[in-house]
Design a protein around this motif. Structure first.
Motif, PDB file in Angstrom:
ATOM      1  N   ASP A 161     -13.843  63.919  11.105  1.00 44.69           N
ATOM      2  CA  ASP A 161     -12.830  63.339  10.219  1.00 44.69           C
ATOM      3  C   ASP A 161     -11.475  63.205  10.905  1.00 44.69           C
ATOM      4  N   GLU A 162     -11.119  64.184  11.726  1.00 46.88           N
ATOM      5  CA  GLU A 162      -9.832  64.175  12.416  1.00 46.88           C
ATOM      6  C   GLU A 162     -10.030  64.771  13.804  1.00 46.88           C
ATOM      7  N   HIS A 304      -1.652  59.172  14.359  1.00 47.82           N
ATOM      8  CA  HIS A 304      -1.668  58.912  12.924  1.00 47.82           C
ATOM      9  C   HIS A 304      -0.640  59.823  12.247  1.00 47.82           C
ATOM     10  N   ASN A 342      -9.852  56.412  17.671  1.00 44.47           N
ATOM     11  CA  ASN A 342     -10.371  55.170  17.085  1.00 44.47           C
ATOM     12  C   ASN A 342     -11.767  55.337  16.505  1.00 44.47           C
ATOM     13  N   LYS A 345     -13.678  58.708  11.328  1.00 45.91           N
ATOM     14  CA  LYS A 345     -14.091  57.969  10.131  1.00 45.91           C
ATOM     15  C   LYS A 345     -13.752  58.751   8.862  1.00 45.91           C
ATOM     16  N   LYS A 347     -11.551  59.755   5.376  1.00 52.77           N
ATOM     17  CA  LYS A 347     -11.230  58.979   4.177  1.00 52.77           C
ATOM     18  C   LYS A 347      -9.944  58.181   4.355  1.00 52.77           C
ATOM     19  N   LYS A 348      -9.077  58.633   5.256  1.00 50.72           N
ATOM     20  CA  LYS A 348      -7.808  57.948   5.472  1.00 50.72           C
ATOM     21  C   LYS A 348      -7.838  57.097   6.749  1.00 50.72           C
ATOM     22  N   GLY A 349      -9.029  56.769   7.216  1.00 52.84           N
ATOM     23  CA  GLY A 349      -9.149  55.903   8.375  1.00 52.84           C
ATOM     24  C   GLY A 349      -9.126  56.667   9.679  1.00 52.84           C
ATOM     25  N   LYS A 350      -8.516  56.084  10.688  1.00 51.71           N
ATOM     26  CA  LYS A 350      -8.475  56.677  12.020  1.00 51.71           C
ATOM     27  C   LYS A 350      -7.402  57.754  12.073  1.00 51.71           C
TER      28      LYS A 350
END
Length: 397
Positions: A161-162, A304, A342, A345, A347-350
């Protein structure tokens, strides 16, 4: 050292482990894609800590997971593991034993921070708020050899996720960190140009095609492209660091190889530089020369906002806020860590970010830049880097 950086007492007990680990790794630097001893050293330690290891075929990179609850999110920490092709001039008890190989970018520091944080989290897993993955990535230094891009392709980011990373910087004092939201490092490419001409005696140059003259024409024109064809408010760098050609002084060279880099801070400038380079090289064909141009590189690291806040909060939990520069300048160097950001994936994108960890100490005479020789780091920085990731893994909401 005394615990002057407010490291947690439980982590501070790993000080001797962290210093020995870095010194062990500093002794065995290996080139990109050839990190066999290094990978084995790290993998065996991670196995001993109880992590689940995933090896990627014949490659030296691997991942190590600590899963506390499959319903929880998975956050990753990336460390690069390769060294550089240069002698180690540190001249101390843990100087490289591999001739012509050195950890002059401090990847031994990065690995040690990962291993120290991993050991702590394994021993204190009840503190974890997330599942964690440590990514030991091969071949960060050589753009021509598969590194982060290959590991992503093979699945190192599956389910992540991160993702977080760091780079040591001995030009910044220990106890300080620097980062920014948005573009953190440049779009960067390494290029190799080959020009084939026709040899002729120096007294009859009209009978040949001078490959040296043609190669320098191309290089000079690229400087013009940077000066006149790119946005002056968007930094761009074209560099040639190597050029080889010719066999004797009184004859035209029939072959030249030149190598260098292209760097920029936005995608549009990157496209302009690459397209212009190809166009200029193509003109050589009209003059009778044969040319080849190869280029490989990395996209920019774009931090991010959510991940940069996580780094800030993790650092501010124990470092003075004045030691945290959260609006620092991006670096013009490049980093393949971008592939991993990149590939997240969540919930808040990349979602991902990296930061610069101060590893210098002017009082100790340690204030060298990356790839300097000799290259020193302040071992007091190791627990600071480990504490930041531990805090992310145990405090992130």
């Amino acid at each position: 050292m005394t615990n002057k950086y407010n490291i947690s007492e439980k982590l501070f007990t790993l000080e001797a482990f962290s210093k020995k680990t870095r010194q062990d790794l500093h002794k065995i630097p290996e080139l990109s894609g050839q990190e066999y001893k290094t990978s084995k050293y790290c993998r065996e330690l991670m196995e001993s800590f109880g992590y689940s290891i995933r090896q990627f075929d014949e490659y030296t990179g691997f991942t190590a997971d600590l899963i506390i609850d499959t319903a929880k999110r998975l956050i990753a920490y990336r460390t690069d593991i390769d060294g550089l092709e240069m002698p180690d001039l540190t001249n101390n008890e843990h100087t490289s034993i591999h001739e012509g190989r050195a950890h002059n970018c401090g990847h031994d520091t990065h690995m040690t921070i990962a291993l120290t944080a991993a050991k702590y989290l394994s021993e204190n897993r009840s503190e974890l708020t997330h599942n964690v993955r440590f990514i030991f990535q091969m071949a960060e230094e050589d753009m021509r050899i598969p590194g982060a891009d290959k590991m992503v392709e093979m699945g190192c980011m599956d389910g992540v996720d991160e993702v977080y990373g760091l780079h040591n910087d001995a030009a910044i004092d220990t106890g300080y960190i620097r980062f920014n939201s948005g573009v953190m490092s440049s779009y960067g490419s390494a290029w190799t140009l080959e020009v084939h001409g026709v040899s002729a005696h120096g007294s009859t140059p009209h009978k040949g095609l001078d490959a040296i003259r043609e190669a320098t024409r191309i290089i000079d024109y690229m400087d013009y492209i940077v000066a006149k064809k790119t946005d002056p408010f968007s930094p761009a760098v074209f560099g040639c660091g190597m050029i080889n050609g010719g066999t004797i002084p009184n004859a035209l060279a029939d072959y030249v190889q030149a190598r260098g880099t292209i760097r920029s801070m936005d995608e549009e400038t990157d496209k302009v530089l690459k397209a212009s380079f190809k166009e200029i090289v193509a003109r050589s064909e009209a003059g009778g020369f044969k040319t080849t141009l190869e280029a490989s590189g990395y996209p920019a690291v774009i931090n991010h906002p959510q991940a940069t806040k996580a780094i800030y909060d993790a650092a501010a939990a124990f470092l003075p806020v004045e030691n945290i520069e959260a609006n620092g300048k991006p670096m013009t160097g490049s980093e393949d860590f971008s592939y991993m950001i990149n590939a997240t994936k969540g919930k808040k994108g990349k979602v991902g970010a990296m930061y610069f960890l101060g590893s210098g100490n002017k009082a100790k005479g340690i204030n060298n830049y990356l790839h300097a020789n000799p290259y020193f780091v302040d071992d007091d920085s190791l627990l600071i880097g480990a504490q930041i990731f531990i805090n992310i893994a145990t405090r992130l909401k």
